[in-house]
Design an enzyme around this catalytic site. Structure first.
Site, PDB file in Angstrom:
ATOM      1  N   ARG A   1       5.054  43.767  21.826  1.00  0.00           N
ATOM      2  CA  ARG A   1       5.088  42.409  22.379  1.00  0.00           C
ATOM      3  C   ARG A   1       6.493  42.047  22.879  1.00  0.00           C
ATOM      4  O   ARG A   1       6.655  41.447  23.936  1.00  0.00           O
ATOM      5  CB  ARG A   1       4.643  41.423  21.293  1.00  0.00           C
ATOM      6  CG  ARG A   1       4.395  40.033  21.823  1.00  0.00           C
ATOM      7  CD  ARG A   1       3.787  39.142  20.745  1.00  0.00           C
ATOM      8  NE  ARG A   1       3.747  37.761  21.222  1.00  0.00           N
ATOM      9  CZ  ARG A   1       2.793  37.279  21.989  1.00  0.00           C
ATOM     10  NH1 ARG A   1       1.804  38.027  22.380  1.00  0.00           N
ATOM     11  NH2 ARG A   1       2.827  36.017  22.388  1.00  0.00           N
TER      12      ARG A   1
ATOM     13  N   ASP B   1      -8.195  27.875  27.680  1.00  0.00           N
ATOM     14  CA  ASP B   1      -8.532  27.796  26.255  1.00  0.00           C
ATOM     15  C   ASP B   1      -9.291  26.500  25.959  1.00  0.00           C
ATOM     16  O   ASP B   1     -10.253  26.492  25.198  1.00  0.00           O
ATOM     17  CB  ASP B   1      -7.251  27.881  25.415  1.00  0.00           C
ATOM     18  CG  ASP B   1      -6.417  29.085  25.820  1.00  0.00           C
ATOM     19  OD1 ASP B   1      -6.937  30.200  25.747  1.00  0.00           O
ATOM     20  OD2 ASP B   1      -5.263  28.902  26.250  1.00  0.00           O
TER      21      ASP B   1
ATOM     22  N   GLY C   1       1.052  33.714  34.319  1.00  0.00           N
ATOM     23  CA  GLY C   1       1.339  35.098  33.906  1.00  0.00           C
ATOM     24  C   GLY C   1       1.848  35.136  32.472  1.00  0.00           C
ATOM     25  O   GLY C   1       2.724  34.350  32.094  1.00  0.00           O
TER      26      GLY C   1
ATOM     27  N   HIS D   1      -0.264  29.885  24.285  1.00  0.00           N
ATOM     28  CA  HIS D   1      -1.453  30.534  24.858  1.00  0.00           C
ATOM     29  C   HIS D   1      -1.452  31.970  24.335  1.00  0.00           C
ATOM     30  O   HIS D   1      -0.966  32.899  24.979  1.00  0.00           O
ATOM     31  CB  HIS D   1      -1.409  30.515  26.391  1.00  0.00           C
ATOM     32  CG  HIS D   1      -2.450  31.425  26.986  1.00  0.00           C
ATOM     33  ND1 HIS D   1      -3.783  31.146  26.931  1.00  0.00           N
ATOM     34  CD2 HIS D   1      -2.352  32.626  27.599  1.00  0.00           C
ATOM     35  CE1 HIS D   1      -4.459  32.127  27.500  1.00  0.00           C
ATOM     36  NE2 HIS D   1      -3.614  33.041  27.904  1.00  0.00           N
TER      37      HIS D   1
END
Ligand code: NAI
Length: 329
Positions: free
Chosen positions: A98, A159, A130, A187
């Site tokens: 990540r 969402d 993005g 997000h």
């Protein structure tokens, strides 16, 4: 005829771009009497595909499409733009951590923030799609000297829409009957879809859906994992629903929010709800009649919600720490 609005879209030849541009050009985003100029930005390897997309836009002969311009030059792409929709980013590949993804994409968003500051219209509003979108927006905002922080957003509307659809199905109502649904935080899989304040046909949602175990468990995880479920089913990530959420976000930021309701979008936190000032975090937002936005105050946060909000805000703080070198002091 009104003066045209200029909209720049990065990653314009990607999946979301392909689903989004035709909605913008047809009038879904700004309404049936608002002409638009499109400035489409791709990296060099995407330019041939972008040419094809532009040919298709031409072939639609959209009455509201005033002009289309494709480029791989950022300042050219953001020239005089009113809306910068930052969709393009590098997808996570196998073996990538990540933090690697944060670093690779972070560098893209420093350059884009600088170019927006240099070339865009003074009223430019930037919506980052993005991923990781909150932290990418944080980087763009901090590198766009002179552009007010209130003009930067990251998208959590997909969402919200997913959550409303799940709740409507459970209650046997239409998704438009579900209101006051806020996504808090990032997000990502830590986001918190706050059912505790949601309403169904104006009634507290928890008086209509009384299955608390489902609300606290399966509902939240279904919304958090929906992106992965779509990749599994479709063999590709959500694109049409993401593009639709971009249309909804811009539309909600440009029209007054219905009385008593709110919408979800990540904004630069003014310190509301104990969320660290300056983080790009999703919270309940109202768009005012003059086009400005405010955080909805005094939305009750119970102990369960606070735990979930803390977890997602902590993740945002960790992400900020991982990219601190890309944020000028
Ligand atoms: P895609 O891979 O189909 O398209 C991305 C496009 O961006 C490609 O055409 C690529 O050439 C371009 N691109 C890459 N770097 C660029 C740069 N520096 N400048 C301009 N263009 C660049 O991906 P897709 O499906 O369109 O998704 C785009 C992004 O949206 C991904 O990061 C995805 O994770 C994110 N996303 C966010 C959602 C949200 O709710 N916030 C929902 C769904 C997707």
């Amino acid at each position: 005829m009104k003066e045209a609005i200029t909209v720049s879209v990065t990653g314009a030849a990607g999946q979301i771009g392909y689903a989004l541009l035709f909605r913008i050009a047809s009038g879904s985003m700004f309404g049936p009497d608002q002409p638009v100029n499109l400035r489409l930005i791709e990296i060099e390897p995407g330019m041939a595909a972008l040419e094809g997309v532009i040919m298709e836009l031409d072939d639609c002969a959209f009455p509201l499409l005033n002009s289309v311009h494709g480029t791989s030059d950022l300042e050219d792409g953001f020239k005089d733009t009113n809306w910068a929709l930052l969709v393009g980013s590098v997808p996570r590949k196998a073996g990538m951590e990540r933090n690697d993804l944060l670093g690779i994409n972070g560098k893209i968003f420093t350059g884009q923030g600088q170019a927006i500051a240099k070339a865009a219209a003074p009223n430019v509003r930037t919506l980052v799609v993005g991923n990781p979108c909150n932290t990418n927006a944080l980087i763009a905002m901090n590198n766009a000297a002179g552009v007010p922080n209130e003009q930067f957003f990251a998208m959590t509307r997909l969402d919200e829409n997913r959550a409303k659809s799940q709740l409507a199905a459970k209650a046997g109502v239409h998704s438009s009957d579900v209101t006051n649904l806020c996504i808090w935080g990032n997000h990502s899989a830590t986001q918190y879809p706050d059912f505790t304040n949601a309403k169904i046909k104006g009634q507290p949602l928890t008086s209509v859906i009384t299955d608390q175990n489902w609300l606290e468990g399966e509902f939240i995880s279904t919304v958090q994992q929906r992106g992965a479920a779509i990749i599994k089913a479709r063999g590709a990530s959500s694109a049409a629903s993401a593009a639709n959420a971009v249309v909804d976000t811009v539309s909600s930021l440009t029209t007054e929010t219905p009385a008593g309701d709110w919408h979800s979008v990540a904004v630069c936190s003014p310190g509301a709800y104990g969320i660290r000032e300056g983080l790009i975090a999703s919270m309940p937002i109202r768009t005012n009649a003059d086009g400005s936005w405010s955080v909805v105050e005094r939305v009750p946060v119970d102990e369960f919600s606070q735990g979930k909000i803390d977890a997602t805000i902590n993740e945002l703080l960790e992400e900020r720490e991982a990219v601190k070198d890309l944020i000028p002091a």
